[in-house]
Every structure is written in structure tokens, then in C-alpha cells.
Design a protein around this motif. Structure first.
Motif, PDB file in Angstrom:
ATOM      1  N   GLY A 146       0.816  -1.217   0.000  1.00  0.00           N
ATOM      2  CA  GLY A 146       0.000   0.000   0.000  1.00  0.00           C
ATOM      3  C   GLY A 146       0.841   1.255   0.000  1.00  0.00           C
ATOM      4  O   GLY A 146       0.560   2.215  -0.728  1.00  0.00           O
ATOM      5  N   GLY A 147       1.905   1.274   0.804  1.00  0.00           N
ATOM      6  CA  GLY A 147       2.775   2.445   0.854  1.00  0.00           C
ATOM      7  C   GLY A 147       3.502   2.702  -0.441  1.00  0.00           C
ATOM      8  O   GLY A 147       3.579   3.846  -0.908  1.00  0.00           O
ATOM      9  N   SER A 148       4.027   1.643  -1.065  1.00  0.00           N
ATOM     10  CA  SER A 148       4.740   1.833  -2.333  1.00  0.00           C
ATOM     11  C   SER A 148       3.789   2.287  -3.436  1.00  0.00           C
ATOM     12  O   SER A 148       4.171   3.076  -4.309  1.00  0.00           O
ATOM     13  CB  SER A 148       5.444   0.539  -2.739  1.00  0.00           C
ATOM     14  OG  SER A 148       4.511  -0.523  -2.881  1.00  0.00           O
ATOM     15  N   LEU A 180       1.244   4.274  -3.031  1.00  0.00           N
ATOM     16  CA  LEU A 180       1.049   5.710  -2.831  1.00  0.00           C
ATOM     17  C   LEU A 180       2.276   6.508  -3.259  1.00  0.00           C
ATOM     18  O   LEU A 180       2.162   7.575  -3.862  1.00  0.00           O
ATOM     19  CB  LEU A 180       0.730   5.992  -1.358  1.00  0.00           C
ATOM     20  CG  LEU A 180      -0.648   5.555  -0.859  1.00  0.00           C
ATOM     21  CD1 LEU A 180      -0.769   5.801   0.637  1.00  0.00           C
ATOM     22  CD2 LEU A 180      -1.756   6.280  -1.613  1.00  0.00           C
ATOM     23  N   VAL A 181       3.469   5.992  -2.943  1.00  0.00           N
ATOM     24  CA  VAL A 181       4.697   6.694  -3.305  1.00  0.00           C
ATOM     25  C   VAL A 181       4.841   6.792  -4.817  1.00  0.00           C
ATOM     26  O   VAL A 181       5.191   7.840  -5.369  1.00  0.00           O
ATOM     27  CB  VAL A 181       5.919   5.985  -2.684  1.00  0.00           C
ATOM     28  CG1 VAL A 181       7.219   6.537  -3.261  1.00  0.00           C
ATOM     29  CG2 VAL A 181       5.916   6.149  -1.175  1.00  0.00           C
ATOM     30  N   ASN A 202       1.186   8.470  -6.229  1.00  0.00           N
ATOM     31  CA  ASN A 202       0.663   9.662  -5.547  1.00  0.00           C
ATOM     32  C   ASN A 202      -0.863   9.670  -5.505  1.00  0.00           C
ATOM     33  O   ASN A 202      -1.511  10.708  -5.619  1.00  0.00           O
ATOM     34  CB  ASN A 202       1.174  10.942  -6.215  1.00  0.00           C
ATOM     35  CG  ASN A 202       1.097  12.141  -5.289  1.00  0.00           C
ATOM     36  OD1 ASN A 202       0.989  12.003  -4.077  1.00  0.00           O
ATOM     37  ND2 ASN A 202       1.152  13.327  -5.861  1.00  0.00           N
ATOM     38  N   LEU A 219       0.421  12.512   0.255  1.00  0.00           N
ATOM     39  CA  LEU A 219       0.212  11.087  -0.001  1.00  0.00           C
ATOM     40  C   LEU A 219       1.533  10.329  -0.045  1.00  0.00           C
ATOM     41  O   LEU A 219       1.628   9.198   0.445  1.00  0.00           O
ATOM     42  CB  LEU A 219      -0.556  10.897  -1.313  1.00  0.00           C
ATOM     43  CG  LEU A 219      -2.055  11.203  -1.267  1.00  0.00           C
ATOM     44  CD1 LEU A 219      -2.668  11.082  -2.652  1.00  0.00           C
ATOM     45  CD2 LEU A 219      -2.757  10.245  -0.303  1.00  0.00           C
ATOM     46  N   GLU A 220       2.561  10.930  -0.629  1.00  0.00           N
ATOM     47  CA  GLU A 220       3.880  10.293  -0.640  1.00  0.00           C
ATOM     48  C   GLU A 220       4.409  10.134   0.775  1.00  0.00           C
ATOM     49  O   GLU A 220       5.003   9.107   1.116  1.00  0.00           O
ATOM     50  CB  GLU A 220       4.855  11.116  -1.486  1.00  0.00           C
ATOM     51  CG  GLU A 220       4.629  11.013  -2.984  1.00  0.00           C
ATOM     52  CD  GLU A 220       5.569  11.903  -3.765  1.00  0.00           C
ATOM     53  OE1 GLU A 220       5.962  11.519  -4.881  1.00  0.00           O
ATOM     54  OE2 GLU A 220       5.918  12.997  -3.255  1.00  0.00           O
ATOM     55  N   GLY A 253       2.519   7.299   2.348  1.00  0.00           N
ATOM     56  CA  GLY A 253       3.021   6.038   1.802  1.00  0.00           C
ATOM     57  C   GLY A 253       4.372   5.678   2.378  1.00  0.00           C
ATOM     58  O   GLY A 253       4.644   4.512   2.688  1.00  0.00           O
TER      59      GLY A 253
END
Length: 292
Positions: free
Chosen positions: A122-124, A126-127, A130, A256-257, A260
């Protein structure tokens, strides 16, 4: 203090890399020369103790290829890519370790592994995207280099865990020579170095004081404190990288980044704190010998 210093030096690594790149020593040539300055004396030390390398041939080849690619890919990505993005995508490495340890070492993933994988994915997303929806088109070459660097790092640690008898200096020597050999093909497609004479002195200082100094500082600090404490301090590298990139290069992550990135670092923390084993240094980032 040693761990904070070492993490800070790795977090701001992008700055001298880009300085030398702009001064006429392009990315691959820079990596080749920096690690050659480290590999030559370390290689001489290992050669004099070559009797200690018997029965470790596979480990040495694995570290040469995977450990070398870890550093080469990471540094090439830092020269050209967005600093915070590169650091965060590399920090997926503890999550790659979940799957590599399961495949090669037959380890159970456990609830921490499942949760870490979900947080990291999920974090990647978003990174990289965006929040606009994920597609492979969002990944550029620098992103792929950073991701492959983290994957190679995780596999390197699997190799280290399978052979704990090999000495630390021999391990570092194999990784540094791997950097030299893997950077050279990339360097041949880039312009020849065109540094001024004073810059060559700066390059020598960068290699022996910055790279070697950061390596020793991190190794010294992590070896003398509980894993649960060092695991919290190590991601300070990302914080320093983000602040330095914002201050010196005008790179500011979006909300968002940032969110993430928080998910990725939480996933990394979950994985790193699974073990209370002794740390192993590879390429400036600490992982654990024992459980990942």
C-alpha cells in the motif's frame, strides 16, 4: 551517536554523488572509482588470508553479484532520481526478505510478515502513483533501480544467513569488488571522467571518510545496542534524506507520498524487529544475522 552519524551520512549520500556527477565524474564512473579505492586494500587483506575463504566460494560469488548490484543500482538511482522516492522504494527490502526467506530458507511468514507485506504494498503504491492509481507506466528507470537494489539486498542477507562463518571483512571485500565489476559496464557507456585535480583529492576523501566512515559508524553503533533500538534509529536515514533533498534540491514530498513512506517504514520496522540476532552490515544498511 555513531548510529545517528552513520545514518545521516547515508541519508545525504545523494549530495556528493550529484556533486561529482556535475563536476564531470558521471554516475557509473564515480561508483567504479569510489569502490575501487576501497576494494584494492580490502582485497589485499583478504588475499593474504585466502585460506579462510575455503568452502565459501558460493557465498563470495553471491555477495559479489547481489551485494554489488545493491550498491550500484542504489547509487545510480540516487544520482538521477528523486531522493525520497528512491530511499523509500529501497526500504521495501525487508519485505522482499519475507518472501526470499520463505522460498529459500523455508521460514514461516507469520502475522508480522503478512502485515508488513500489506503495509509495504500500500505504501509503495502511494509513493509511486501519488494516489492516482497504480500502473507500470508510473515506474521510471530510477524507480526500477531502487526496487531491484532492495531486492538484491534482501537476497544478499539470505546468503549471509546461510553462511555465518565467513568473516566480515571478507564479506565487505566481495561486495566492494562486486560494485567495481558491475559498475564498469555502465561506465563504458558514459563519458570519461573529467575532474579537476582538487576534485580527485575530494573523491579520495569521499571514499575513505564518507563511505568507509559511514559504514564503520553504523556497524559500531548497531553492534552495541539492542536491535529494537537500532531498528528505530536506522530509518532516520530516510528522514535525513528527505530533509536534505527539500533543503538543498527543492524536492518536497506530497502528503500522499509522505503517508506512503510512513507505511513502508512501518513495514520495515515490523520485519527488522523480528529478530534479536547480531547485525550484519551490507552496503551501509543494517539487517540481522538470524531472522530478518
Amino acid at each position: 551517536m555513531a548510529l545517528l552519524l552513520g545514518s545521516s551520512l547515508w541519508g545525504v549520500l545523494w549530495w556528493p554523488l550529484r556533486y561529482f556527477h556535475g563536476a564531470g565524474l558521471h554516475g557509473a564512473w564515480l561508483i567504479f572509482i569510489v569502490y575501487l579505492l576501497l576494494a584494492l586494500p580490502a582485497g589485499l587483506w583478504s588475499w593474504r588470508r585466502r585460506h579462510e575463504l575455503q568452502q565459501h566460494g558460493r557465498t563470495l560469488v553471491g555477495l559479489l553479484l547481489l551485494g554489488g548490484w545493491t550498491n550500484v543500482a542504489f547509487m545510480l538511482a540516487l544520482v538521477h532520481g528523486e531522493v525520497i522516492r528512491i530511499l523509500l522504494l529501497f526500504y521495501l527490502s525487508p519485505v522482499w526478505a519475507i518472501f526470499s526467506a520463505r522460498i529459500f530458507l523455508k521460514e514461516a511468514i507469520g502475522w508480522r510478515g503478512v502485515l508488513a507485506a500489506l503495509l509495504a504494498v500500500g505504501g509503495s503504491a502511494l509513493v509511486v502513483s501519488n494516489g492516482r492509481g497504480v500502473s507500470f507506466a508510473d515506474l521510471d528507470m530510477n524507480d526500477l533501480l531502487a526496487i531491484s537494489s532492495g531486492l538484491a539486498f534482501a537476497l544478499s542477507n539470505v546468503i549471509l544467513r546461510a553462511d555465518t562463518a565467513l568473516g566480515d571483512v571478507h564479506r565487505a571485500t566481495a561486495v566492494w569488488w562486486g560494485c567495481v565489476l558491475l559498475a564498469l559496464p555502465f561506465a563504458l557507456f558514459q563519458p570519461l571522467p573529467a575532474l579537476s585535480l582538487p576534485d580527485y583529492g575530494s573523491l579520495l576523501a569521499f571514499s575513505w571518510l564518507w563511505i568507509a566512515g559511514a559504514t564503520v559508524a553504523v556497524q559500531f553503533g548497531v553492534a552495541r545496542m539492542p536491535v529494537s533500538v537500532s531498528a528505530v534509529i536506522m530509518p532516520f536515514e530516510v528522514v535525513v534524506g528527505a530533509l536534505s533533498a527539500w533543503w538543498l534540491a527543492g524536492e518536497a514530498p506530497t502528503l500522499l507520498e509522505s503517508f506512503g513512506g510512513t507505511l513502508i517504514l512501518t513495514a520495515a520496522l515490523l520485519q527488522i524487529t523480528r529478530s534479536q540476532g547480531h547485525p550484519v552490515l551490507l552496503g551501509g544498511v543494517e539487517m540481522e544475522k538470524g531472522e530478518l
